[in-house]
Design an enzyme around this catalytic site. Sequence first.
Site, PDB file in Angstrom:
ATOM      1  CG  HIS A   8      -4.965  -1.198   7.607  1.00 34.74           C
ATOM      2  ND1 HIS A   8      -4.432  -1.994   6.625  1.00 34.74           N
ATOM      3  CD2 HIS A   8      -3.974  -0.329   7.943  1.00 34.74           C
ATOM      4  CE1 HIS A   8      -3.176  -1.630   6.396  1.00 34.74           C
ATOM      5  NE2 HIS A   8      -2.878  -0.623   7.172  1.00 34.74           N
ATOM      6  CG  ASP A  25      -5.437  -4.162   4.376  1.00 38.71           C
ATOM      7  OD1 ASP A  25      -4.992  -4.338   5.533  1.00 38.71           O
ATOM      8  OD2 ASP A  25      -6.282  -3.298   4.106  1.00 38.71           O
ATOM      9  CG  HIS A  26      -0.098  -4.831   7.797  1.00 34.30           C
ATOM     10  ND1 HIS A  26      -0.349  -3.525   7.484  1.00 34.30           N
ATOM     11  CD2 HIS A  26       0.026  -4.861   9.147  1.00 34.30           C
ATOM     12  CE1 HIS A  26      -0.377  -2.806   8.592  1.00 34.30           C
ATOM     13  NE2 HIS A  26      -0.154  -3.594   9.623  1.00 34.30           N
ATOM     14  CG  ASP A  37      -1.549   5.501   7.056  1.00 34.70           C
ATOM     15  OD1 ASP A  37      -0.865   4.902   6.212  1.00 34.70           O
ATOM     16  OD2 ASP A  37      -1.297   5.490   8.281  1.00 34.70           O
ATOM     17  CE  LYS A  65      -1.827   1.510   3.905  1.00 31.03           C
ATOM     18  NZ  LYS A  65      -1.146   2.237   4.997  1.00 31.03           N
TER      19      LYS A  65
HETATM   20  C1  BG6 Z   1       0.245   1.023   8.246  1.00 30.70           C
HETATM   21  C2  BG6 Z   1       0.136   2.511   8.305  1.00 30.70           C
HETATM   22  O1  BG6 Z   1      -0.421   0.527   7.112  1.00 30.70           O
HETATM   23  O2  BG6 Z   1      -0.323   0.470   9.417  1.00 30.70           O
HETATM   24  C3  BG6 Z   1       0.799   3.053   9.552  1.00 30.70           C
HETATM   25  O3  BG6 Z   1       0.743   3.085   7.156  1.00 30.70           O
HETATM   26  C4  BG6 Z   1       0.255   2.372  10.779  1.00 30.70           C
HETATM   27  O4  BG6 Z   1       0.621   4.461   9.654  1.00 30.70           O
HETATM   28  C5  BG6 Z   1       0.309   0.864  10.615  1.00 30.70           C
HETATM   29  O5  BG6 Z   1       1.024   2.767  11.890  1.00 30.70           O
HETATM   30  C6  BG6 Z   1      -0.381   0.157  11.761  1.00 30.70           C
HETATM   31  O6  BG6 Z   1      -0.142  -1.203  11.674  1.00 30.70           O
HETATM   32  P1  BG6 Z   1      -0.112  -2.124  12.963  1.00 30.70           P
HETATM   33  O7  BG6 Z   1       0.078  -3.500  12.412  1.00 30.70           O
HETATM   34  O8  BG6 Z   1       1.019  -1.648  13.807  1.00 30.70           O
HETATM   35  O9  BG6 Z   1      -1.440  -1.924  13.624  1.00 30.70           O
END
Ligand code: BG6
Length: 515
Positions: A265, A202-203, A260, A173
């Site tokens: 997400h 989308d992790h 973002d 992304k």
């Molecule tokens: C990312 C965003 O996709 O997800 C970041 O670009 C954010 O801004 C992050 O901090 C949050 O991921 P996680 O896995 O730490 O909740």
Amino acid sequence: MSPLSVVNPFRSVGGVGNPKGVEPTLMVLFGATGDLAKRKIIPSIANLAQNGLLPSAFALLCVGRTDQTDDAYRAELKSTLREFAHGVPVEVIDALLRNVFFVRCPPDDPNSVRVLAERMVGIDRDRGTRGNRLFYLSTPPSAFFPILELLGRVRTQPGANPDRASYRVILEKPFGRDLETAIDLNRRLLDVFREHEIYRIDHYLGKETVQNVLVLRFANSIFEPLWNHRYIDHVQISVAETLGVEGRGGYYEESGALRDMVQNHILQLLCLVAMEPPAALDPESIRDERRKVLRSIRPILRDDVDLFAVRGQYGPGSIGGKRVPGYREEPSVKPNSRTETYAAVRFDIDNWRWAGVPFYLRTGKRLPKKVSEVAIVFRDIPHRLFDAQGPTELDANVLSLRIQPDEGIALKFGTKVPGFDMRVRPVKMDFQYGAAFGVAPPEAYERLLLDAMLGDPTLFIRGDIAEDAWRLVMPIVDVWANSTPEGFPNYESGSFGPAAADEMLERDGYSWRRF
Ligand code: BG6
């Protein structure tokens, strides 16, 4: 020695050994010197190696703009892995590094097509990767088009994409910065790849507890009968972070919280909570159901954006007892920046299951706690029988799905306070992943990399889903881009966000959950 025994050190050093039958793979990583590659992607490969989950033949070709020998790059990577792949034994790292290569391949250099193709074919020959390619674009989006063009031309080179071998691409992304750019990116991707070869990351979908939303709903008989407007009052999805922009001011200035986090997400979380049971567990059946949710969400009219969405930006404050600067003081951020670091949105889903059940989404940086959770708030009881007996504290039942940290599921319900009178108080029944299973869930990136090697796109974003998600946030993006936010910065670091977000819920008779 056969090529397979050269490249299969992982079975002997760790884990259970490629139980899923992943095909031999050459992964070609663009953006290999970037932060994400160093902190997440390459360490995840090392973890997969340790757990014996890499294919029997695996090689990693890192692509950069500078000239570097394989050995020099391996030495650099070794120290990166020692730092970020905690707990992976050095012999596993060394075995992995023997299958890591580096190539200089600027996409704008006409020689790159030949150089990349020849290098891939050479690695196939030496390492037995059989022509299966997994490209990973972990670069700034501005590099996507030139790289895609390069990969299109590489595909036609001799031996670059042999018959029956896979040619897949993973994209980090952000997937576009609005609907128009996302459509354009999809079009460019489809010039080179077919949809089933494209893996948009989308992790959040790779997080174990996010996947558990479907298991909770569809592997149990007690929740699904209640999972609708008859029993559920409203849903809150929160992704709160304590961190600020952490040196990513340049990126964040162009993005903001809505792009973002919400467009991707949080909307994906909403889809999993709200979707209908899929006909089967195959990727398209599940993705079709996720898409149907997005298509059922009522578009927010531009004139209503102020009623349904709130933005905020953090000022200075303190988190965990430490003073932290405001967003406008962060490096690479404009001193009068209008970028939002907090966003709250109300969406309504116009279908039979969810009619009349608002979904409130919120995310923010520099909030007091890092918490991601989905809270299903059930309707009030129809008649308060125990009120006549004295003061009762009857809160609504809440099922909270904690995505992170303290992954688990909790159910809040009323119970009798011990004693001779009839006093009622809410208590919590709490299931904690860590305590129940005694193991930490795998990193999202490990799961997603493995799935892409397996050719399973279930946990990735299909092109039409990316576009639909953009379609939903576009009215907010547009209105916010064309109006000046009031009173920025409008929340203190370490607070729960702007007052306007509380007011949005109060108007509907609710309040945000406190963690
Ligand atoms: C990312 C965003 O996709 O997800 C970041 O670009 C954010 O801004 C992050 O901090 C949050 O991921 P996680 O896995 O730490 O909740």
